[in-house]
Design an enzyme around this catalytic site. Structure first.
Site, PDB file in Angstrom:
ATOM      1  CG  ASP A 147      -1.735   1.111   1.347  1.00 41.24           C
ATOM      2  OD1 ASP A 147      -2.842   1.112   0.890  1.00 41.24           O
ATOM      3  OD2 ASP A 147      -1.226   2.149   1.880  1.00 41.24           O
ATOM      4  CB  THR A 179      -3.816   1.591  -2.019  1.00 39.59           C
ATOM      5  OG1 THR A 179      -3.289   3.085  -2.040  1.00 39.59           O
ATOM      6  CG2 THR A 179      -3.753   1.184  -3.361  1.00 39.59           C
ATOM      7  CG  ASP A 180      -3.611  -2.829   1.047  1.00 42.75           C
ATOM      8  OD1 ASP A 180      -3.353  -3.240  -0.043  1.00 42.75           O
ATOM      9  OD2 ASP A 180      -2.920  -3.034   2.099  1.00 42.75           O
ATOM     10  CB  ILE A 181      -9.380   0.435   2.475  1.00 41.52           C
ATOM     11  CG1 ILE A 181      -8.772   0.068   3.882  1.00 41.52           C
ATOM     12  CG2 ILE A 181     -10.877   0.403   2.432  1.00 41.52           C
ATOM     13  CD1 ILE A 181      -9.095  -1.241   4.415  1.00 41.52           C
ATOM     14  N   GLY A 184      -9.969  -3.847  -1.781  1.00 42.06           N
ATOM     15  CA  GLY A 184     -10.899  -4.755  -1.416  1.00 42.06           C
ATOM     16  C   GLY A 184     -12.204  -4.281  -1.949  1.00 42.06           C
TER      17      GLY A 184
END
Length: 407
Positions: A147, A179-181, A184
């Site tokens: 991220d 960015t990860d969220i 997802g």
């Protein structure tokens, strides 16, 4: 189970955040999500602490707060799929699943016969979602992607931080792994689209999700600010590139966020600030003019906002329908009456700590509401249940697998 996805089974081979976040969304919507973890250690984030969940005596458990944020409503099954027998178990589970989630490096699961093509041969209806830093093709495809580095590479950090003209200027990452969220969230949307297509066609598909793609896509208006002008946007701290005033301002006892979205709202604010002439000044009368003259207007507003407390400003501005708000820390967030009214904190029973706090899903469905069925599972908590209930293994076979280290 009565959730919207209660008829769906997900095999979640992902770890850390982007994949588990997508899996948690599907689980909240009712899907049976089986989280495949390494025996003995499990998801990397189980050890990403402190802080750790504490038991009734105040002692740390094995469950890190990071892990607890993204794994609610799942079942944990430990399998070592570097062993042939472990690979066989995963393949059998995939044959009985609707969705596979994975975030291994490109080609990383092929050696174990757990790649999309291999599992598609067993289950043509399978929806297989791969999440990587850079996607399944391109010059960076083999690189690892995290991220923080994607926030930098993908342009977000060029927009986040104080202006070059201010003290402390420089790029700053967002305070959560955004960015990860977002990856997802996009992944769960893609999976739902693939499920809808399968309902019509009977055919599954491979979903190729990349953190870099998501990061660039989510720059939104800033991306178009660049593409339509050829000029890369600059950092503006808390200011907005296209709207003025739309930022934080000092008050007599703290700070106030003022988000004026149109000229009518600005006129009301100017009156409350004791400067109705601002609304007729040609430099400030329209948003376009205010953007052009922000360097003149913002200092004038700052001189005005320090004359009242944050609470006084909010009371005045809300009465006049001028959008505004405080800058809360998380203690203030969870004490906020709106947050309490919406039930954004939930507590679930936990085998090690008695209970574990969770943040409620923001999805509100009238017919198939989110259900909080179980806390994030302890490592291998559901191994026996899944092997017996899904694969039909008897206790002797399960004991043999455990003795050989496969589970």
């Amino acid at each position: 189970m009565s959730g919207a996805l209660s008829h769906i089974r997900v095999l979640d081979l992902s770890r850390v955040l982007a994949g588990p976040w997508a899996g948690q969304i599907l689980a909240d919507l009712g899907a049976e999500v089986i989280k495949i973890e390494r025996p003995g250690s499990g998801d990397d984030t189980r050890a990403w602490g402190p802080p750790f969940l504490k038991d009734a005596d105040g002692r740390d458990t094995s469950e890190a707060a990071y892990y607890l944020s993204a794994n609610r409503n799942k079942k944990s099954l430990t399998i070592d799929f570097t062993q042939p027998e472990g690979q066989r178990l995963v393949r059998e589970l995939a044959a009985n699943a609707d969705i596979v989630l994975e975030n291994f490096k490109v080609g990383g699961l092929k050696a174990y016969g757990l790649d999309y093509d291999s599992l598609k041969a067993l289950n043509p209806k399978l929806i297989y979602c791969s999440i990587t830093g850079f996607g399944q093709f391109g010059p960076y495809a083999k690189r690892a992607g995290y991220d923080f580095m994607i926030q930098g590479l993908g342009g977000l950090m060029s927009l986040t931080g104080r202006s070059d003209a201010e003290e402390g200027a420089g790029p700053v990452k967002v305070g959560v792994a955004l960015t990860d969220i977002l990856t997802g969230l996009y992944s769960s949307t893609a999976i739902l689209a693939a499920l809808a297509h399968r309902d019509v066609s009977g055919i599954g598909q491979h979903i190729d999700m990349a953190l870099l793609d998501v990061q660039v896509a989510c720059l939104a208006n800033q991306t178009l600010n660049y593409l339509t002008t050829g000029n890369p946007p600059r950092r503006l701290g808390n200011a907005h590139p296209n709207i003025v005033p739309y930022q934080d301002f000092p008050t007599a006892d703290g700070d106030l966020i003022l988000t004026v979205g149109n000229d009518g709202q600005f006129r009301k604010f100017a009156e409350l600030a004791g400067h109705p002439e601002w609304a007729t000044d040609e430099r400030f009368a329209t948003n376009q003019a205010r953007v052009a003259h922000r360097e003149v207007l913002i200092p004038l507003i700052r001189q005005s906002t320090v004359m009242r407390t944050t609470a006084e400003w909010i009371a005045l501005l809300e009465q006049a329908s001028v959008p505004c708000g405080p800058i809360n820390d998380l203690a203030q967030v969870f004490a906020d009456p709106q947050v309490i009214a919406r039930g954004l904190r939930v507590d679930l029973p936990h085998p090690l700590a008695g209970s574990v706090p969770q943040v409620a899903s923001p999805i509100r469905l009238s017919e198939t509401p989110v259900e909080y069925r179980n806390a994030p599972p302890t490592l291998g908590q559901h191994t026996q249940e899944i092997l017996e209930g899904v694969l039909g293994l008897d206790p002797a076979a399960i004991g043999k697998l455990r003795d050989s280290g496969v589970i």
